[in-house]
Design an enzyme around this catalytic site. Sequence first.
Site, short mmCIF file in Angstrom:
data_model
loop_
_atom_site.label_atom_id
_atom_site.label_comp_id
_atom_site.label_asym_id
_atom_site.label_seq_id
_atom_site.Cartn_x
_atom_site.Cartn_y
_atom_site.Cartn_z
NE ARG A 1 -6.35 -1.55 8.97
CZ ARG A 1 -6.47 -1.21 7.53
NH1 ARG A 1 -5.95 -2.17 6.66
NH2 ARG A 1 -7.47 -0.15 7.15
CD GLU B 1 -2.56 -7.97 0.16
OE1 GLU B 1 -3.51 -8.06 -0.22
OE2 GLU B 1 -1.90 -6.85 0.59
CG ASP C 1 -0.58 -0.45 -2.31
OD1 ASP C 1 -0.64 -2.01 -2.69
OD2 ASP C 1 -1.52 0.24 -2.03
NE ARG D 1 -12.05 -5.83 3.94
CZ ARG D 1 -11.05 -4.87 3.94
NH1 ARG D 1 -9.87 -5.03 4.55
NH2 ARG D 1 -11.25 -3.59 3.28
CG HIS E 1 -5.00 -8.02 2.89
ND1 HIS E 1 -3.81 -7.67 3.59
CD2 HIS E 1 -5.39 -6.96 2.28
CE1 HIS E 1 -3.81 -6.32 3.59
NE2 HIS E 1 -4.59 -5.84 2.43
#
Length: 298
Positions: free
Chosen positions: A74, A267, A208, A100, A163
């Site tokens: 994270r 991103e 978002d 990832r 990201h």
Amino acid sequence: MSTKSAELTTRFTNAGLQFDEQAGGLVRAVFSGATAAGELFLHGAHCAAWQPAGQRSVLWMSQLSYYEAGKPIRGGVPICFPWFGAHATDKAAPGHGLARLQEWELKSAQSLASGGLRLVCATELAPFQLEYAVEFDKQLKLSLTTRLGADHPTPQRFEDALHTYFSVSDIKSVSITGLENRHYIDKVGQVAERSASGGAIVFTEETDRIYPQSSESCVIHDPDWQRQVIISKSGSNSTIVWNPWIAKSARMPDFGNDEWTGMLCIETANVGSDAITLEPGQQHTTTALIAVSDLTSQ
Ligand code: BG6
């Protein structure tokens, strides 16, 4: 130091790289040079730190991140590939794809004339071959190249996203310019298309957003830290802007309840209608170039 870290340290010692391991056993490459310092985990080819000389650290990491096989890290720069967000049909598939979660191989580490360092990692995610170049320097350059084998029988589609999590002084006092004239898909609540706001992005609630057809640079304005962070890109037509705010932070086990105040994501991506389709033998490179402008010295 484990055998693997020791072997890697010996192999890449000329480039000034050191290797160590986090508690969960993830191998990390640590670089400290004249122009910048940086860190990269082989798990996910995850860039976890970049600090240009004389500046604050630019990438944000959660204090509660997992460092475990099978779980994403994270913060830093997770690579989302070959899908972004939830898988289109398979509910059990992991969010943001497999890249990832996968162990990558460090192929090379090359000193740059400037004093910086270029690392190249590679992995395969059938039917694609991936190569990821990271340059820790006065600027941070991240380039993800996806190739489809020449003998693959059909074209293949993929989504990708670098990201990138950025540290900010206080989410309530920063703004983002560059996307004023772009419409966006708002993922908070009922997913909806919204027209261009005409103004800088400021954060007052969970944010978002997917900005399709956006290849322009973005700037994070951070007056409290007297700096701007400039994100330029190539090979990327989508931009995602994210801050989880209060309730979503509380729902994420690997994200501190108060950490949303000190971060935001911009991103560099190709998602949804901007997804890439490769013909057999073709390749595509998505690049993010990140620079810091220190306003104290102007
Ligand atoms: C962003 C998405 O890219 O990633 C958000 O737009 C998501 O919806 C965020 O919450 C973090 O995703 P994850 O899988 O790393 O928790």
